[in-house]
Design a protein around this motif. Sequence first.
Motif, mmCIF file in Angstrom:
data_model
loop_
_atom_site.group_PDB
_atom_site.id
_atom_site.type_symbol
_atom_site.label_atom_id
_atom_site.label_comp_id
_atom_site.label_asym_id
_atom_site.label_seq_id
_atom_site.Cartn_x
_atom_site.Cartn_y
_atom_site.Cartn_z
ATOM 1 N N MET A 1 -45.922 46.112 -12.787
ATOM 2 C CA MET A 1 -45.759 44.865 -13.509
ATOM 3 C C MET A 1 -46.074 43.684 -12.607
ATOM 4 O O MET A 1 -45.347 42.720 -12.563
ATOM 5 C CB MET A 1 -44.334 44.756 -14.046
ATOM 6 C CG MET A 1 -44.012 45.785 -15.101
ATOM 7 S SD MET A 1 -42.854 45.276 -16.354
ATOM 8 C CE MET A 1 -41.408 44.861 -15.460
ATOM 9 N N SER A 2 -47.142 43.785 -11.840
ATOM 10 C CA SER A 2 -47.501 42.680 -10.970
ATOM 11 C C SER A 2 -48.004 41.512 -11.796
ATOM 12 O O SER A 2 -48.611 41.691 -12.848
ATOM 13 C CB SER A 2 -48.552 43.126 -9.968
ATOM 14 O OG SER A 2 -49.764 43.362 -10.625
ATOM 15 N N LEU A 8 -34.411 34.607 -14.598
ATOM 16 C CA LEU A 8 -33.013 34.901 -14.865
ATOM 17 C C LEU A 8 -32.402 33.684 -15.540
ATOM 18 O O LEU A 8 -32.354 32.599 -14.956
ATOM 19 C CB LEU A 8 -32.244 35.227 -13.580
ATOM 20 C CG LEU A 8 -30.758 35.529 -13.791
ATOM 21 C CD1 LEU A 8 -30.558 36.742 -14.700
ATOM 22 C CD2 LEU A 8 -30.069 35.724 -12.455
ATOM 23 N N TYR A 9 -32.008 33.862 -16.791
ATOM 24 C CA TYR A 9 -31.336 32.815 -17.542
ATOM 25 C C TYR A 9 -29.835 33.000 -17.365
ATOM 26 O O TYR A 9 -29.327 34.106 -17.543
ATOM 27 C CB TYR A 9 -31.679 32.907 -19.040
ATOM 28 C CG TYR A 9 -33.118 32.597 -19.344
ATOM 29 C CD1 TYR A 9 -33.533 31.298 -19.572
ATOM 30 C CD2 TYR A 9 -34.067 33.606 -19.390
ATOM 31 C CE1 TYR A 9 -34.857 31.005 -19.845
ATOM 32 C CE2 TYR A 9 -35.404 33.328 -19.653
ATOM 33 C CZ TYR A 9 -35.785 32.021 -19.889
ATOM 34 O OH TYR A 9 -37.102 31.743 -20.149
ATOM 35 N N VAL A 10 -29.142 31.933 -17.017
ATOM 36 C CA VAL A 10 -27.693 31.976 -16.894
ATOM 37 C C VAL A 10 -27.130 30.942 -17.851
ATOM 38 O O VAL A 10 -27.549 29.782 -17.861
ATOM 39 C CB VAL A 10 -27.218 31.700 -15.454
ATOM 40 C CG1 VAL A 10 -25.698 31.746 -15.363
ATOM 41 C CG2 VAL A 10 -27.844 32.699 -14.483
ATOM 42 N N ARG A 34 -46.438 37.979 -19.659
ATOM 43 C CA ARG A 34 -46.413 37.071 -18.516
ATOM 44 C C ARG A 34 -45.023 36.884 -17.922
ATOM 45 O O ARG A 34 -44.897 36.574 -16.735
ATOM 46 C CB ARG A 34 -46.951 35.707 -18.940
ATOM 47 C CG ARG A 34 -48.417 35.755 -19.350
ATOM 48 C CD ARG A 34 -48.941 34.398 -19.752
ATOM 49 N NE ARG A 34 -48.751 33.443 -18.664
ATOM 50 C CZ ARG A 34 -48.602 32.146 -18.855
ATOM 51 N NH1 ARG A 34 -48.621 31.630 -20.048
ATOM 52 N NH2 ARG A 34 -48.444 31.335 -17.829
ATOM 53 N N PHE A 35 -43.982 37.045 -18.764
ATOM 54 C CA PHE A 35 -42.617 36.740 -18.321
ATOM 55 C C PHE A 35 -41.672 37.895 -18.636
ATOM 56 O O PHE A 35 -41.759 38.501 -19.707
ATOM 57 C CB PHE A 35 -42.098 35.476 -19.009
ATOM 58 C CG PHE A 35 -42.956 34.268 -18.757
ATOM 59 C CD1 PHE A 35 -42.870 33.583 -17.560
ATOM 60 C CD2 PHE A 35 -43.854 33.832 -19.715
ATOM 61 C CE1 PHE A 35 -43.666 32.470 -17.325
ATOM 62 C CE2 PHE A 35 -44.662 32.723 -19.493
ATOM 63 C CZ PHE A 35 -44.559 32.039 -18.289
ATOM 64 N N GLU A 36 -40.765 38.152 -17.715
ATOM 65 C CA GLU A 36 -39.730 39.161 -17.910
ATOM 66 C C GLU A 36 -38.369 38.467 -17.827
ATOM 67 O O GLU A 36 -37.873 38.185 -16.736
ATOM 68 C CB GLU A 36 -39.833 40.248 -16.840
ATOM 69 C CG GLU A 36 -38.807 41.340 -17.008
ATOM 70 C CD GLU A 36 -38.906 42.358 -15.886
ATOM 71 O OE1 GLU A 36 -37.844 42.751 -15.378
ATOM 72 O OE2 GLU A 36 -40.032 42.761 -15.529
ATOM 73 N N PRO A 37 -37.770 38.191 -18.988
ATOM 74 C CA PRO A 37 -36.479 37.497 -18.968
ATOM 75 C C PRO A 37 -35.299 38.461 -18.832
ATOM 76 O O PRO A 37 -35.358 39.613 -19.255
ATOM 77 C CB PRO A 37 -36.445 36.823 -20.341
ATOM 78 C CG PRO A 37 -37.234 37.744 -21.220
ATOM 79 C CD PRO A 37 -38.307 38.335 -20.328
#
Length: 176
Positions: A1-2, A8-10, A34-37
């Motif tokens: 997954m490069s 990281l949502y807090v 494109r994004f891994e949340p």
Amino acid sequence: MSGIIRILYVTASGERGGAEIVLKTLIEQLDRARFEPAVICLREGPLVASLRQQTGVDVAVVPAGRFRNAVRGLATVWYLRREIRARRSAVVHCNGTGAHLYAGIAARLSGVPSLYHLHDTVEWSWTRQGIVHLLAVLMPADATVAVSDFVARRFRESWGTSRTVSIIHNGVVTPE
């Protein structure tokens, strides 16, 4: 997954209020190529199950308690720091003032940029909430975003800060 950016949502609340609905909508609309949340809630509540079921995102709960409990507060910051590193997060999105108090410190300690997302007016007063707001303003962020011109203006006026506050209006998902 490069090439994928891990965010990281807090969020401080496990309830489903306005800021949390904005967070859920944002996560649902992210380009997963494109994004891994991932999400960490600082309190248990219906938002946790909703995020897990409707977005498929990894959601953890870290019961932070009150910020005035220094031992619990430090333990929360330490846990978040460990999670930021373990998840190899590229950025920490602090969804609101309460989240920024813990996650902003953890991001700074981890050497990871943080974004402070303002959803409401953050003003000084001699109340517990006013002191919480003061602490959040003193906590640096690599970027500060407000949901409206009014929120950004009140933030700058209330604190006499020249901090750059970008305005990103809440999005609306329309049926196709």
